[in-house]
Write an enzyme that holds these catalytic residues in place. Structure first.
Site, PDB file in Angstrom:
ATOM      1  CD  GLU A 147      51.553  -0.956  11.155  1.00 17.69           C
ATOM      2  OE1 GLU A 147      51.276  -2.504  11.374  1.00 17.69           O
ATOM      3  OE2 GLU A 147      50.427  -0.184  12.294  1.00 17.69           O
ATOM      4  CG  ASP A 151      42.185   0.438  15.833  1.00 17.09           C
ATOM      5  OD1 ASP A 151      42.445   1.235  16.762  1.00 17.09           O
ATOM      6  OD2 ASP A 151      43.132   1.258  15.019  1.00 17.09           O
ATOM      7  CD  GLU A 170      47.648  -2.533  10.243  1.00 20.84           C
ATOM      8  OE1 GLU A 170      47.533  -2.914  11.094  1.00 20.84           O
ATOM      9  OE2 GLU A 170      47.712  -0.947  10.628  1.00 20.84           O
ATOM     10  CE  LYS A 174      46.607  -3.963  14.071  1.00 15.22           C
ATOM     11  NZ  LYS A 174      45.732  -2.650  13.403  1.00 15.22           N
ATOM     12  CB  SER A 205      45.360   5.270  10.692  1.00 17.27           C
ATOM     13  OG  SER A 205      45.849   3.877  11.231  1.00 17.27           O
ATOM     14  CG  HIS A 207      50.362   3.120   7.838  1.00 13.88           C
ATOM     15  ND1 HIS A 207      49.788   1.754   9.295  1.00 13.88           N
ATOM     16  CD2 HIS A 207      50.274   4.101   9.093  1.00 13.88           C
ATOM     17  CE1 HIS A 207      49.458   1.951  10.367  1.00 13.88           C
ATOM     18  NE2 HIS A 207      49.479   3.868  10.172  1.00 13.88           N
ATOM     19  CG  ASP A 257      43.396  -1.929  10.632  1.00  9.73           C
ATOM     20  OD1 ASP A 257      42.195  -0.923  10.333  1.00  9.73           O
ATOM     21  OD2 ASP A 257      44.033  -1.530  11.272  1.00  9.73           O
ATOM     22  CG  HIS A 270      52.158  -2.949  16.557  1.00  9.92           C
ATOM     23  ND1 HIS A 270      53.571  -2.497  15.473  1.00  9.92           N
ATOM     24  CD2 HIS A 270      50.817  -3.014  15.528  1.00  9.92           C
ATOM     25  CE1 HIS A 270      52.396  -2.805  13.954  1.00  9.92           C
ATOM     26  NE2 HIS A 270      51.214  -3.139  13.896  1.00  9.92           N
ATOM     27  CD  GLU A 313      42.261  -3.386  13.886  1.00 14.01           C
ATOM     28  OE1 GLU A 313      42.964  -4.316  13.694  1.00 14.01           O
ATOM     29  OE2 GLU A 313      43.466  -2.212  13.677  1.00 14.01           O
ATOM     30  CE  LYS A 357      45.921   0.450  17.744  1.00 15.58           C
ATOM     31  NZ  LYS A 357      45.567   1.502  16.619  1.00 15.58           N
TER      32      LYS A 357
HETATM   33  P1  PGA Z   1      48.773   3.486  14.318  1.00 16.49           P
HETATM   34  O1  PGA Z   1      47.559   2.269  13.567  1.00 16.49           O
HETATM   35  O2  PGA Z   1      48.881   2.913  15.013  1.00 16.49           O
HETATM   36  O3  PGA Z   1      49.191   4.399  12.935  1.00 16.49           O
HETATM   37  O4  PGA Z   1      47.319   4.100  14.419  1.00 16.49           O
HETATM   38  C1  PGA Z   1      47.433   0.793  13.766  1.00 16.49           C
HETATM   39  C2  PGA Z   1      45.684   0.329  13.219  1.00 16.49           C
HETATM   40  O5  PGA Z   1      45.122   1.392  12.810  1.00 16.49           O
HETATM   41  O6  PGA Z   1      45.685  -0.667  13.440  1.00 16.49           O
HETATM   42 ZN    ZN Z   2      43.046  -0.185  12.766  1.00 13.27          ZN
END
Ligand code: PGA
Ligand code: ZN
Length: 420
Positions: free
Chosen positions: A205, A312, A164, A388, A40, A155, A243, A365, A285, A337
């Site tokens: 995840e 994010d 999440e 996370k 995502s 996911h 999230d 991650h 988030e 990230k």
């Molecule tokens: P992604 O998801 O690694 O698939 O982008 C993680 C997030 O959205 O925080």
């Molecule tokens: Zn995110």
């Protein structure tokens, strides 16, 4: 002096190709790194270079990125000495020559940047976290692990829109106790879901992926599991973080939730406010989408004093975009990230930009991971207070949490917790 540089196409946790990079300093100091990959993704992330050759891995191969490392990057860095991570990164960024690392690939550049950082640590006989800088007034500490125990969105194959649901043992005394809490609650949740007739298959995840559609129903299940495992579901005990990754379900007409159809930004905000009233949620988030800056401003005005609002997709770990967010009063924290911006030193810049404005930094991650534990050391060194890395299950997720416990065991002087 960098004396060798190599790269290899390997598989990530989602069975997609990714990069492993190996680097040698002075013919003897060896280090390596493996690069994560998201699903995502934010539209302004640095470019992950994929081959596009449909005859291999549906176009997802990374052999071009491998060749960029063994070709032009190796030519530019072998035989050279770089005193700092920033010096190496600057060379790679200049060699690439684009705004978003589209030429060489952010995956290629990041892999080299991470491997070089590790090599610096090895050459000095230090742990990785000991050679990474502190940020602002933040001191090195073990971060609160935010365990993603229930997965939806892109996911998981269920109908849950929100991506999440995390449990965060904020109030534990040590990282080991926090990991224990995460594991025990995860086990209770599994039993509870199975008893309610839900399949307990996992999302990307490592969280369970039951076919629940209402986020409130998930929050009820989490509160019950936290209590049944003997912990306290509140912000100072085991808190909850979400999230929704809402960019994934926003269209030009609004936020589309499968069970209830269309929500405006303000309707989403009102719903979040109710959730914060009713549940021990302390962090949200991507509650709104990456292109909904006006909505984000209103969300921040409404909830910014009550919970941590993490950007994010809207920030993409990009110092320039984070600065704009700070100016506009959007969010009060940024996700961090490495591969969204594509080098170690620019990631540190993003964290410095946050710290200077008292924005929190949430280390993260990606949904496609490897056993690499770089982010655990980065979270410790920079003292960002929370990280996370997915569920307390599956090798590529627990590798990060296990690394935190290892650092803690070997450095009992390091404090645990948010630090704010
Ligand atoms: P992604 O998801 O690694 O698939 O982008 C993680 C997030 O959205 O925080
Ligand atoms: Zn995110």
């Amino acid at each position: 002096t960098i004396t060798s540089l190599n790269a290899l196409e390997i598989l990530d946790s989602r069975s997609r190709p990714t990069l492993k990079v190996k680097l040698t300093l002075d013919g003897r100091t060896r280090a390596e790194a493996q690069v994560p990959s998201g699903a995502s993704t934010g539209t302004r992330e640095a470019v992950e270079l994929r081959d596009g050759d449909q005859t291999r891995f549906s176009g997802m191969g990374v052999l071009k990125a491998v060749r960029n490392i063994t070709g032009p990057i190796a030519n530019a860095v072998i035989g050279k000495s770089f005193g700092t991570i920033g010096e190496l990164d600057r060379t790679l960024i200049d060699l690439d020559g684009t705004e978003n690392k589209a030429e060489l690939g952010a995956n290629a550049i990041l892999g080299v940047s991470m491997a070089f950082t590790r090599a610096l640590a090895v050459s000095q006989g230090k742990e990785l976290f000991e050679v990474l800088p502190t940020i602002g007034s933040q001191i090195p500490r073990l971060p609160v692990p935010c365990f993603n125990v229930l997965n939806g969105g892109v996911h998981a194959a269920n109908r849950l829109d929100f991506q999440e649901f995390m449990i965060c043992p904020v109030g534990m005394p040590t990282i080991a106790k926090a990991v224990q809490a995460g594991s025990e609650i995860y086990a209770v949740l599994k039993k509870q879901l199975a008893a309610a007739g839900h399949p307990v298959g996992l999302g990307d995840e490592g969280g369970f992926a039951p076919d629940i559609t209402q986020p409130e129903e998930v929050l009820d299940a989490l509160v019950t599991a936290i209590e049944a495992a003997g912990y306290t579901p509140r912000r100072e005990g085991v808190a909850i973080a979400m999230d929704p990754a809402s960019s994934e379900f926003r269209t030009s007409e609004g936020y589309y939730l499968v069970a209830e159809k269309r929500f405006s930004s303000d309707q989403m905000i009102a719903r979040y406010e109710k959730m914060v009233d009713d549940y021990p949620i302390w962090l949200l988030e991507d509650g709104l989408a990456e292109n909904d800056w006006d909505g984000w401003q209103r969300l921040t005005q409404r909830l910014g004093d009550r919970i941590e609002l993490v950007g994010d997709d809207i920030f993409c770990t990009n110092p320039a975009i984070i600065s704009r967010g700070i100016q506009k009063g959007v969010a009060n924290a940024s996700l961090i990230k490495l591969n969204q911006i594509g080098s170690v030193s620019e990631t540190l810049d993003a964290q410095r930009t946050c710290a200077a404005a008292n924005y929190r930094q949430f280390m993260s991650h990606r949904s496609g991971e490897t056993p690499d534990t770089f982010i655990a050391d980065l979270a410790v060194a920079t003292g960002c207070g929370h990280l996370k890395a997915g569920a307390p299950a599956r090798g590529e997720r627990v590798a990060k949490y296990n690394r935190l416990m290892e650092i803690s065991a070997e450095h009992p002087e390091l404090p645990y917790g948010l630090g704010y």
